[in-house]
Design a protein around this motif. Structure first.
Motif, PDB file in Angstrom:
ATOM      1  N   GLN A 337       0.822  -1.209   0.000  1.00  0.00           N
ATOM      2  CA  GLN A 337       0.000   0.000   0.000  1.00  0.00           C
ATOM      3  C   GLN A 337       0.856   1.260   0.000  1.00  0.00           C
ATOM      4  O   GLN A 337       0.611   2.197  -0.775  1.00  0.00           O
ATOM      5  N   THR A 338       1.856   1.307   0.858  1.00  0.00           N
ATOM      6  CA  THR A 338       2.695   2.500   0.971  1.00  0.00           C
ATOM      7  C   THR A 338       3.501   2.737  -0.304  1.00  0.00           C
ATOM      8  O   THR A 338       3.644   3.874  -0.760  1.00  0.00           O
ATOM      9  N   LEU A 339       4.041   1.670  -0.883  1.00  0.00           N
ATOM     10  CA  LEU A 339       4.807   1.815  -2.121  1.00  0.00           C
ATOM     11  C   LEU A 339       3.916   2.303  -3.265  1.00  0.00           C
ATOM     12  O   LEU A 339       4.318   3.171  -4.051  1.00  0.00           O
ATOM     13  N   ASN A 340       2.710   1.767  -3.376  1.00  0.00           N
ATOM     14  CA  ASN A 340       1.797   2.226  -4.432  1.00  0.00           C
ATOM     15  C   ASN A 340       1.445   3.700  -4.276  1.00  0.00           C
ATOM     16  O   ASN A 340       1.405   4.452  -5.254  1.00  0.00           O
ATOM     17  N   GLU A 341       1.209   4.127  -3.030  1.00  0.00           N
ATOM     18  CA  GLU A 341       0.896   5.532  -2.780  1.00  0.00           C
ATOM     19  C   GLU A 341       2.062   6.421  -3.206  1.00  0.00           C
ATOM     20  O   GLU A 341       1.867   7.463  -3.863  1.00  0.00           O
ATOM     21  N   GLN A 342       3.284   6.016  -2.854  1.00  0.00           N
ATOM     22  CA  GLN A 342       4.442   6.835  -3.191  1.00  0.00           C
ATOM     23  C   GLN A 342       4.719   6.833  -4.688  1.00  0.00           C
ATOM     24  O   GLN A 342       5.126   7.850  -5.266  1.00  0.00           O
ATOM     25  N   LEU A 343       4.491   5.681  -5.344  1.00  0.00           N
ATOM     26  CA  LEU A 343       4.691   5.610  -6.790  1.00  0.00           C
ATOM     27  C   LEU A 343       3.716   6.515  -7.539  1.00  0.00           C
ATOM     28  O   LEU A 343       4.063   7.129  -8.554  1.00  0.00           O
ATOM     29  N   ARG A 344       2.481   6.616  -7.033  1.00  0.00           N
ATOM     30  CA  ARG A 344       1.511   7.529  -7.651  1.00  0.00           C
ATOM     31  C   ARG A 344       1.919   8.983  -7.443  1.00  0.00           C
ATOM     32  O   ARG A 344       1.818   9.811  -8.347  1.00  0.00           O
ATOM     33  N   GLU A 345       2.386   9.286  -6.236  1.00  0.00           N
ATOM     34  CA  GLU A 345       2.768  10.662  -5.930  1.00  0.00           C
ATOM     35  C   GLU A 345       3.969  11.104  -6.754  1.00  0.00           C
ATOM     36  O   GLU A 345       4.063  12.274  -7.159  1.00  0.00           O
ATOM     37  N   THR A 346       4.909  10.204  -6.992  1.00  0.00           N
ATOM     38  CA  THR A 346       6.108  10.560  -7.755  1.00  0.00           C
ATOM     39  C   THR A 346       5.905  10.372  -9.257  1.00  0.00           C
ATOM     40  O   THR A 346       6.844  10.570 -10.041  1.00  0.00           O
ATOM     41  N   ARG A 347       4.689   9.934  -9.653  1.00  0.00           N
ATOM     42  CA  ARG A 347       4.319   9.744 -11.052  1.00  0.00           C
ATOM     43  C   ARG A 347       5.145   8.679 -11.768  1.00  0.00           C
ATOM     44  O   ARG A 347       5.240   8.663 -12.994  1.00  0.00           O
ATOM     45  N   LEU A 348       5.769   7.795 -10.995  1.00  0.00           N
ATOM     46  CA  LEU A 348       6.399   6.645 -11.619  1.00  0.00           C
ATOM     47  C   LEU A 348       5.344   5.665 -12.105  1.00  0.00           C
ATOM     48  O   LEU A 348       5.587   4.846 -12.994  1.00  0.00           O
ATOM     49  N   LEU A 407      10.675   6.918   2.601  1.00  0.00           N
ATOM     50  CA  LEU A 407      10.478   7.227   1.184  1.00  0.00           C
ATOM     51  C   LEU A 407      10.386   8.722   0.904  1.00  0.00           C
ATOM     52  O   LEU A 407      10.677   9.173  -0.214  1.00  0.00           O
ATOM     53  N   THR A 408       9.979   9.496   1.896  1.00  0.00           N
ATOM     54  CA  THR A 408       9.815  10.938   1.700  1.00  0.00           C
ATOM     55  C   THR A 408      10.933  11.744   2.351  1.00  0.00           C
ATOM     56  O   THR A 408      10.800  12.950   2.517  1.00  0.00           O
ATOM     57  N   THR A 409      12.024  11.075   2.733  1.00  0.00           N
ATOM     58  CA  THR A 409      13.128  11.771   3.391  1.00  0.00           C
ATOM     59  C   THR A 409      13.710  12.854   2.473  1.00  0.00           C
ATOM     60  O   THR A 409      13.654  12.745   1.246  1.00  0.00           O
ATOM     61  N   GLN A 410      14.266  13.875   3.103  1.00  0.00           N
ATOM     62  CA  GLN A 410      14.910  14.966   2.350  1.00  0.00           C
ATOM     63  C   GLN A 410      16.431  14.837   2.362  1.00  0.00           C
ATOM     64  O   GLN A 410      17.124  15.651   1.750  1.00  0.00           O
ATOM     65  N   LYS A 411      16.956  13.809   3.042  1.00  0.00           N
ATOM     66  CA  LYS A 411      18.399  13.599   3.034  1.00  0.00           C
ATOM     67  C   LYS A 411      18.821  13.146   1.638  1.00  0.00           C
ATOM     68  O   LYS A 411      18.258  12.194   1.096  1.00  0.00           O
ATOM     69  N   ARG A 412      19.797  13.812   1.100  1.00  0.00           N
ATOM     70  CA  ARG A 412      20.111  13.631  -0.319  1.00  0.00           C
ATOM     71  C   ARG A 412      20.475  12.188  -0.671  1.00  0.00           C
ATOM     72  O   ARG A 412      19.924  11.605  -1.619  1.00  0.00           O
ATOM     73  N   ALA A 413      21.403  11.593   0.102  1.00  0.00           N
ATOM     74  CA  ALA A 413      21.861  10.231  -0.219  1.00  0.00           C
ATOM     75  C   ALA A 413      20.725   9.219  -0.114  1.00  0.00           C
ATOM     76  O   ALA A 413      20.513   8.387  -1.008  1.00  0.00           O
ATOM     77  N   GLN A 414      19.955   9.307   0.981  1.00  0.00           N
ATOM     78  CA  GLN A 414      18.854   8.362   1.168  1.00  0.00           C
ATOM     79  C   GLN A 414      17.744   8.591   0.147  1.00  0.00           C
ATOM     80  O   GLN A 414      17.105   7.636  -0.318  1.00  0.00           O
ATOM     81  N   LYS A 415      17.540   9.844  -0.229  1.00  0.00           N
ATOM     82  CA  LYS A 415      16.508  10.156  -1.217  1.00  0.00           C
ATOM     83  C   LYS A 415      16.830   9.495  -2.556  1.00  0.00           C
ATOM     84  O   LYS A 415      15.938   8.946  -3.233  1.00  0.00           O
ATOM     85  N   GLN A 416      18.097   9.519  -2.965  1.00  0.00           N
ATOM     86  CA  GLN A 416      18.510   8.869  -4.207  1.00  0.00           C
ATOM     87  C   GLN A 416      18.321   7.358  -4.119  1.00  0.00           C
ATOM     88  O   GLN A 416      17.888   6.706  -5.078  1.00  0.00           O
ATOM     89  N   GLN A 417      18.636   6.802  -2.947  1.00  0.00           N
ATOM     90  CA  GLN A 417      18.472   5.357  -2.772  1.00  0.00           C
ATOM     91  C   GLN A 417      17.001   4.953  -2.850  1.00  0.00           C
ATOM     92  O   GLN A 417      16.656   3.947  -3.479  1.00  0.00           O
ATOM     93  N   MET A 418      16.139   5.722  -2.211  1.00  0.00           N
ATOM     94  CA  MET A 418      14.716   5.401  -2.239  1.00  0.00           C
ATOM     95  C   MET A 418      14.141   5.533  -3.654  1.00  0.00           C
ATOM     96  O   MET A 418      13.268   4.773  -4.051  1.00  0.00           O
ATOM     97  N   ARG A 419      14.659   6.485  -4.400  1.00  0.00           N
ATOM     98  CA  ARG A 419      14.240   6.616  -5.797  1.00  0.00           C
ATOM     99  C   ARG A 419      14.646   5.371  -6.587  1.00  0.00           C
ATOM    100  O   ARG A 419      13.874   4.859  -7.416  1.00  0.00           O
TER     101      ARG A 419
END
Length: 695
Positions: A337-348, A407-419
């Motif tokens: 559920q959480t991954l689907n929500e984030q994928l919709r928000e990021t338009r992936l 998934l919504t972190t603003q830390k640059r390194a972790q943000k790239q990893q979550m992407r």
């Protein structure tokens, strides 16, 4: 005649209360051991060991124990010792028995029934120690408490005293503890040694030290700071292994992960509360229902890797739940559920795209899910599935909150990893859709219903699955000979060109694009991967026919990798074989009456032995002896006689006895990691038996 048989008939037809039998106490365990330990083979014997080990682990969970020693003695006995508080030795008022005797002889007796002794434990039904005792020819207990060592022995659950060592010593019934010595007041602990009753267990039942090491390592990971030592004295030289890990389940997850990481380790922790209605005893000894507030703590470590396999281990109070349960269901639901929500928000994922599934989200994931709670509800004594319904809700809440934050972190390194994680999951979803489309378009229902079979397939006339055989043949030259050598009634041929794709390192999409892999899956006709249907396979046997050289062995290995990864039920059903073509042909110049003119050998050693035997018998042969470099060098009658005729050929059946061990071997030999493979080859090249290269 009639008068004599009438009483017997009346006896057979009567069924009254006197025909009913009541099994009490440990007698029921001995009569129906499978109800308590699952079976009476090695698996049941291992379960007995886990029951005693888990009691010691419960002490460690409570912070009272730092070391557990397990010893396998040469006489077949097993000892588990810990430095916990020790089983209580004082008298229990209601039964008049000491705590040791009560725990060892009464079912559903122990310190894990809401009395405050254990906040979370693995032993929940109070039958573990007493069941082991009932199924032991002899069991010795020694408890260090209050500066004394208290001891008691049992024979098949009956307390008493032995006058010597081992279960065959003379036994005398006697209740009550015996003071066996003195120790320092600060020394506490419990030692339990038992000999399994061979009246109950099968003769070949034994303790697996490999399984014991795996369980000890797992426990040391789950209880940071606990040392678990295993000593095996059954061999010529005693062997000892010691396990201790202070990193907890994060270190456990790193140990389980076999692929390159896409993201850093994610650690989710949280606590939830729920109300449970439980039966309790009041002061008068009556059973009443009461509402009890429970606390459930969640601890999860997980990370995604670049591989495609999923490794998910779940535990409740350090007890493994290999078949999952409510805690795993909550974890998987919240994850998807959480991954689907984030994928919709990021338009992936676009509006028209299907949501990702559990299989997509779990691809490449390594995770350890643990929960701790008092008195969890399991399905059965073997504790393989958690049934506590509130666990699903609480675990889902923790995962949803913590994963959303990651998934919504603003830390640059972790943000790239979550992407990168989200892109990997979307790629998995696209590959799944492509695979489904391929299966729907390419799978045939029968040979007559679908004309899209590969043109190079030389099919057989019979459609009877039990008798039909598919030979996967290396090279077009061998195909020509095989066409003449086969029995076209039930033997089909599929040629492949050279070495197929190594599917252990390739994605599903790459595998489907490969013409040779797609043709094999299409011809077998039963699908691939999770949707493989063994009943739909068009052939009863799949036979790999390659040259008897190193290249042929490599081709067989690549074909087996394809079968193991995408058509594993064929292996498990024993329907995959390797043809064994000969290496040499000996032509006799003076064969005797009834003797074959041509003899075939399958190795250099067999050739030399055969020549010596012929020389002793005065037989001569034509020189030079023919050595086959490949299947294409054989005449059709030679190939039929040696490799294809069911009445004369030699086939090697390929089996998978241990799926997890086979998966590790395929990952080592065919996976992405080059360094471990190189080390294996360098260290093992001189030891490998080429005759067993397909085994």
């Amino acid at each position: 005649m009639t008068a004599a048989t009438t009483p017997l008939l009346e006896e057979e037809q009567s069924y009254t209360a006197r025909h009913l039998s009541v099994l009490e106490g440990l007698e029921a365990v001995r009569k129906r051991p499978g109800m308590y330990i699952g079976s009476t083979d090695s698996r049941g014997l291992m379960h007995c060991l886990w029951e005693i080990v888990d009691n010691a682990v419960d002490e460690a969970l409570g912070g009272h124990c730092t070391r557990i020693d397990v010893t396998l003695f040469a006489d077949g006995s097993v000892e588990v010792r810990d430095n916990g508080r020790g089983i209580p030795v004082d008298i229990e008022p209601k039964s008049g028995l000491s705590g040791v005797e009560l725990v060892m002889t009464k079912l559903h007796a122990g310190g894990k029934f809401g009395g405050g002794s254990y906040a979370a434990s693995g032993g929940l039904h109070g039958v573990g120690a007493s069941v082991v005792n009932a199924l032991s020819a002899r069991l010795d207990v020694a408890v260090d408490r209050d500066g004394r060592t208290h001891a008691l022995s049992f024979r098949r659950g009956v307390p008493g005293v032995f006058d010597g060592e081992g279960p065959k010593a003379k036994f005398k019934k006697k209740s009550g503890l015996v003071e066996a010595g003195r120790v320092a007041k600060r020394v506490t602990g419990t030692r339990v040694r038992w000999w399994a009753d061979r009246q109950i267990f099968l003769p070949d039942a034994e303790i697996s030290v490999e399984e014991l090491h795996a369980r000890a390592r797992q426990t040391a990971f789950l209880v940071p700071g606990l040392t678990v030592a295993v000593r095996d004295e059954r061999g010529e030289e005693p062997a000892e292994e010691e396990f201790r890990f202070d990193g907890g389940i994060a270190e456990f997850t790193e140990f389980l992960a076999r692929d390159e990481a896409v993201c850093d380790m994610l650690r989710f922790e949280g606590v939830g509360h729920f109300t449970e209605t439980v039966p309790v005893l009041d002061d008068q000894g009556h059973m009443t229902s009461a509402e009890v507030q429970r606390e459930l703590s969640v601890d999860i470590a997980m990370r995604w890797g670049r591989g495609y396999d999923t490794t998910l281990r779940s535990f409740v109070n350090v007890i493994a739940t290999p078949k999952g349960g409510t805690h795993v269901a909550g974890f998987e639901r919240a994850l998807v559920q959480t991954l689907n929500e984030q994928l919709r928000e990021t338009r992936l994922l676009k509006n028209g795209d299907d949501p990702v599934t559990k299989e997509d989200a779990l691809e490449g994931l390594t995770a350890v899910v643990t929960v701790r709670l008092p008195e969890p509800q399991f399905e059965g004594q073997t504790k393989e599935i958690l049934g506590t319904s509130a666990a699903s809700r609480i675990v889902a809440q923790v995962v949803r909150k913590e994963l959303r934050a990651a998934l919504t972190t603003q830390k640059r390194a972790q943000k790239q990893q979550m992407r990168a994680v989200l892109e990997k999951i979307v790629a998995a979803a696209k590959a799944r859709v492509a695979a489904r489309t391929h299966r729907e378009n390419q799978r045939r229902k029968s040979a007559l219903e679908n004309s899209a079979l590969p043109a190079k397939l030389v099919d057989c006339r019979s459609d009877g699955v039990d008798r039909s055989e598919l030979f996967i043949v290396e090279g077009d030259s061998a195909l020509g000979t095989a066409k003449l050598a086969r029995d076209s009634e039930f033997q089909a041929l599929l040629p492949i060109r050279g070495k197929i794709l190594n599917v252990q390192k390739a994605s599903v999409a790459d595998m489907l694009k490969n013409a040779e892999c797609a043709a094999i899956i299409q011809v077998v006709g039963a699908g691939s991967g999770r949707t493989f249907e063994l009943e739909a396979a068009r052939y009863g046997k799949v036979i790999l026919m390659a040259d008897a050289d190193v290249d042929g062995a490599h081709i067989r290995c690549l074909l087996l990798t394809l079968v193991h990864r995408y058509m594993r039920p064929l292996l498990e059903a024993g329907r995959v074989f390797a043809a064994v073509p000969p290496l040499h042909r000996i032509e006799l110049t003076n064969p005797g009456r009834g003797q074959e003119k041509y003899l075939y050998t399958y190795s250099d050693a067999e050739l030399h032995k055969t020549l010596r035997d012929l020389e002793k018998r005065g037989k001569r042969w034509k020189e030079p002896i023919q050595r086959y470099k490949g299947l294409g060098e054989m005449d059709a009658d030679q190939l039929a006689e040696t490799t294809m005729d069911p009445s004369r050929r030699l086939l090697r059946r390929i089996r998978v006895e241990d799926a997890e061990a086979a998966e590790r071997v395929f990952n080592l030999l065919m996976g992405n990691e080059v360094a471990p493979r190189r080390e294996f080859i360098v260290n093992s090249a001189a030891e490998i038996d080429r005759d067993q290269i397909d085994a």
